[in-house]
Design a protein around this motif. Structure first.
Motif, PDB file in Angstrom:
ATOM      1  N   LYS A 172      91.969  -4.132  77.718  1.00 48.53           N
ATOM      2  CA  LYS A 172      92.065  -5.315  76.862  1.00 48.53           C
ATOM      3  C   LYS A 172      92.843  -5.061  75.577  1.00 48.53           C
ATOM      4  O   LYS A 172      93.687  -5.862  75.201  1.00 48.53           O
ATOM      5  CB  LYS A 172      90.654  -5.835  76.497  1.00 48.53           C
ATOM      6  CG  LYS A 172      89.792  -6.200  77.665  1.00 48.53           C
ATOM      7  CD  LYS A 172      90.378  -7.307  78.498  1.00 48.53           C
ATOM      8  CE  LYS A 172      89.447  -7.651  79.651  1.00 48.53           C
ATOM      9  NZ  LYS A 172      90.085  -8.436  80.673  1.00 48.53           N
ATOM     10  N   PHE A 173      92.557  -3.956  74.888  1.00 44.76           N
ATOM     11  CA  PHE A 173      93.029  -3.808  73.517  1.00 44.76           C
ATOM     12  C   PHE A 173      94.075  -2.713  73.283  1.00 44.76           C
ATOM     13  O   PHE A 173      94.642  -2.655  72.199  1.00 44.76           O
ATOM     14  CB  PHE A 173      91.840  -3.567  72.574  1.00 44.76           C
ATOM     15  CG  PHE A 173      90.886  -4.722  72.536  1.00 44.76           C
ATOM     16  CD1 PHE A 173      91.246  -5.908  71.915  1.00 44.76           C
ATOM     17  CD2 PHE A 173      89.644  -4.641  73.143  1.00 44.76           C
ATOM     18  CE1 PHE A 173      90.374  -6.986  71.877  1.00 44.76           C
ATOM     19  CE2 PHE A 173      88.767  -5.716  73.109  1.00 44.76           C
ATOM     20  CZ  PHE A 173      89.130  -6.884  72.481  1.00 44.76           C
ATOM     21  N   GLU A 174      94.329  -1.862  74.245  1.00 48.78           N
ATOM     22  CA  GLU A 174      95.333  -0.816  74.047  1.00 48.78           C
ATOM     23  C   GLU A 174      96.728  -1.437  73.998  1.00 48.78           C
ATOM     24  O   GLU A 174      96.966  -2.507  74.554  1.00 48.78           O
ATOM     25  CB  GLU A 174      95.243   0.200  75.193  1.00 48.78           C
ATOM     26  CG  GLU A 174      95.953   1.507  74.891  1.00 48.78           C
ATOM     27  CD  GLU A 174      95.652   2.557  75.950  1.00 48.78           C
ATOM     28  OE1 GLU A 174      96.173   2.418  77.078  1.00 48.78           O
ATOM     29  OE2 GLU A 174      94.908   3.496  75.634  1.00 48.78           O
ATOM     30  N   THR A 175      97.645  -0.772  73.346  1.00 44.39           N
ATOM     31  CA  THR A 175      99.024  -1.261  73.255  1.00 44.39           C
ATOM     32  C   THR A 175      99.556  -1.546  74.660  1.00 44.39           C
ATOM     33  O   THR A 175      99.449  -0.714  75.555  1.00 44.39           O
ATOM     34  CB  THR A 175      99.921  -0.213  72.559  1.00 44.39           C
ATOM     35  OG1 THR A 175      99.367   0.066  71.279  1.00 44.39           O
ATOM     36  CG2 THR A 175     101.340  -0.713  72.410  1.00 44.39           C
ATOM     37  N   GLY A 176     100.097  -2.747  74.831  1.00 39.86           N
ATOM     38  CA  GLY A 176     100.608  -3.162  76.139  1.00 39.86           C
ATOM     39  C   GLY A 176      99.513  -3.713  77.046  1.00 39.86           C
ATOM     40  O   GLY A 176      99.775  -4.029  78.204  1.00 39.86           O
ATOM     41  N   VAL A 188      98.887 -12.565  73.663  1.00 47.97           N
ATOM     42  CA  VAL A 188      99.544 -13.014  72.436  1.00 47.97           C
ATOM     43  C   VAL A 188     101.005 -13.366  72.723  1.00 47.97           C
ATOM     44  O   VAL A 188     101.485 -14.421  72.308  1.00 47.97           O
ATOM     45  CB  VAL A 188      99.432 -11.936  71.327  1.00 47.97           C
ATOM     46  CG1 VAL A 188     100.343 -12.247  70.161  1.00 47.97           C
ATOM     47  CG2 VAL A 188      97.988 -11.816  70.863  1.00 47.97           C
ATOM     48  N   LYS A 189     101.678 -12.496  73.432  1.00 47.78           N
ATOM     49  CA  LYS A 189     103.092 -12.742  73.742  1.00 47.78           C
ATOM     50  C   LYS A 189     103.254 -14.024  74.565  1.00 47.78           C
ATOM     51  O   LYS A 189     104.074 -14.875  74.231  1.00 47.78           O
ATOM     52  CB  LYS A 189     103.670 -11.540  74.506  1.00 47.78           C
ATOM     53  CG  LYS A 189     105.136 -11.671  74.853  1.00 47.78           C
ATOM     54  CD  LYS A 189     105.645 -10.475  75.614  1.00 47.78           C
ATOM     55  CE  LYS A 189     105.087 -10.530  76.999  1.00 47.78           C
ATOM     56  NZ  LYS A 189     105.565  -9.542  77.935  1.00 47.78           N
ATOM     57  N   LYS A 223     102.071 -17.195  72.355  1.00 47.85           N
ATOM     58  CA  LYS A 223     102.821 -17.478  71.128  1.00 47.85           C
ATOM     59  C   LYS A 223     104.300 -17.728  71.373  1.00 47.85           C
ATOM     60  O   LYS A 223     104.950 -18.379  70.566  1.00 47.85           O
ATOM     61  CB  LYS A 223     102.655 -16.330  70.127  1.00 47.85           C
ATOM     62  CG  LYS A 223     101.302 -16.323  69.459  1.00 47.85           C
ATOM     63  CD  LYS A 223     101.252 -15.322  68.329  1.00 47.85           C
ATOM     64  CE  LYS A 223      99.929 -15.408  67.594  1.00 47.85           C
ATOM     65  NZ  LYS A 223      99.911 -14.510  66.439  1.00 47.85           N
ATOM     66  N   GLU A 259      96.000  -6.365  77.815  1.00 50.19           N
ATOM     67  CA  GLU A 259      95.852  -7.815  77.985  1.00 50.19           C
ATOM     68  C   GLU A 259      95.997  -8.580  76.678  1.00 50.19           C
ATOM     69  O   GLU A 259      96.553  -9.684  76.667  1.00 50.19           O
ATOM     70  CB  GLU A 259      94.497  -8.142  78.617  1.00 50.19           C
ATOM     71  CG  GLU A 259      94.500  -8.045  80.122  1.00 50.19           C
ATOM     72  CD  GLU A 259      93.215  -8.586  80.726  1.00 50.19           C
ATOM     73  OE1 GLU A 259      92.929  -9.789  80.561  1.00 50.19           O
ATOM     74  OE2 GLU A 259      92.518  -7.789  81.360  1.00 50.19           O
ATOM     75  N   TYR A 260      95.500  -8.014  75.583  1.00 49.48           N
ATOM     76  CA  TYR A 260      95.622  -8.705  74.296  1.00 49.48           C
ATOM     77  C   TYR A 260      97.093  -8.911  73.941  1.00 49.48           C
ATOM     78  O   TYR A 260      97.503 -10.018  73.596  1.00 49.48           O
ATOM     79  CB  TYR A 260      94.910  -7.934  73.183  1.00 49.48           C
ATOM     80  CG  TYR A 260      95.114  -8.550  71.824  1.00 49.48           C
ATOM     81  CD1 TYR A 260      94.381  -9.664  71.439  1.00 49.48           C
ATOM     82  CD2 TYR A 260      96.060  -8.045  70.943  1.00 49.48           C
ATOM     83  CE1 TYR A 260      94.576 -10.257  70.204  1.00 49.48           C
ATOM     84  CE2 TYR A 260      96.262  -8.629  69.705  1.00 49.48           C
ATOM     85  CZ  TYR A 260      95.515  -9.734  69.336  1.00 49.48           C
ATOM     86  OH  TYR A 260      95.723 -10.326  68.124  1.00 49.48           O
ATOM     87  N   ASP A 261      97.872  -7.846  74.022  1.00 52.55           N
ATOM     88  CA  ASP A 261      99.297  -7.953  73.699  1.00 52.55           C
ATOM     89  C   ASP A 261      99.997  -8.961  74.611  1.00 52.55           C
ATOM     90  O   ASP A 261     100.815  -9.766  74.155  1.00 52.55           O
ATOM     91  CB  ASP A 261      99.988  -6.590  73.820  1.00 52.55           C
ATOM     92  CG  ASP A 261      99.617  -5.643  72.698  1.00 52.55           C
ATOM     93  OD1 ASP A 261      98.993  -6.097  71.715  1.00 52.55           O
ATOM     94  OD2 ASP A 261      99.943  -4.442  72.799  1.00 52.55           O
ATOM     95  N   ASN A 262      99.674  -8.911  75.894  1.00 53.65           N
ATOM     96  CA  ASN A 262     100.295  -9.847  76.839  1.00 53.65           C
ATOM     97  C   ASN A 262      99.861 -11.286  76.574  1.00 53.65           C
ATOM     98  O   ASN A 262     100.676 -12.207  76.648  1.00 53.65           O
ATOM     99  CB  ASN A 262      99.963  -9.457  78.280  1.00 53.65           C
ATOM    100  CG  ASN A 262     100.606  -8.145  78.677  1.00 53.65           C
ATOM    101  OD1 ASN A 262     101.666  -7.779  78.170  1.00 53.65           O
ATOM    102  ND2 ASN A 262      99.959  -7.416  79.562  1.00 53.65           N
TER     103      ASN A 262
END
Length: 177
Positions: free
Chosen positions: A113-117, A124-125, A128, A119-122
């Motif tokens: 979920k939270f590591e760079t790259g 947001v991308k 947004k 689910e969170y990053d995806n």
């Protein structure tokens, strides 16, 4: 002798530049520059606010799942500590394996979920990008319609001073509806 030539050249260059600006004064004001605050635009643009709420809700769900993992791990650790002398070696081993699996699952979940790259990053991308596209399209339209050569974003790059008459943030917000 070379120093004299350099001084004469510099003098002629200065005279040439002043003559150029005297004969073509519009060259001094050749570029029209404005600025926006993309932070303010996002704050007042309903679609951007909706995206922020959706992202926040998703993150809250993930944090709740992590809290559930933590509680389950904590309860299992307490159970192992309390009953370790009462259980057989096999029962204790099974509980300890279950505890290790829970810890690994929690770690994997957090990374996914939270590591760079992750689910969170995806998320947001993906969420947004359409909003950012609309914002920058509105900025381009304002620049084109009003003849701006350049529009800076004071949210990204500090502008020590700029006259408020060059702020096109409100115009962009109007363009966005």
């Amino acid at each position: 002798v070379n120093t004299m030539k350099n001084v004469n050249f510099a003098k002629h260059l200065v005279v040439f530049i002043f003559t150029l600006f005297f004969l073509f004064p519009e060259a001094i004001n050749a570029q029209k520059v404005g600025y926006v605050s993309s932070e303010e635009i996002r704050k007042h643009f309903p679609e951007a606010q909706q995206v922020e709420v959706r992202i926040k809700n998703e993150v809250q769900t993930w944090k709740k799942q992590l809290d559930d993992y933590d509680l389950e791990i904590e309860n299992l650790e307490a159970d192992i500590k309390k009953n370790r002398l009462l259980w057989t070696v096999l029962e204790r081993s099974e509980k300890e394996k279950k505890l290790e699996k829970l810890k690994k699952d929690r770690m994997k979940f957090a990374k996914d979920k939270f590591e760079t790259g992750g689910e969170y990053d995806n998320l947001v991308k993906d969420m947004k990008l359409p909003v950012e596209t609309k914002i920058y399209a509105a900025i381009r339209d304002i620049a084109s319609d009003e003849g701006y050569d350049m529009i800076l974003d004071k949210s990204l790059h500090p502008i020590p001073y700029a006259n408020a008459k060059y702020d096109v943030t409100v115009k962009v917000l109007r363009k966005l509806g």
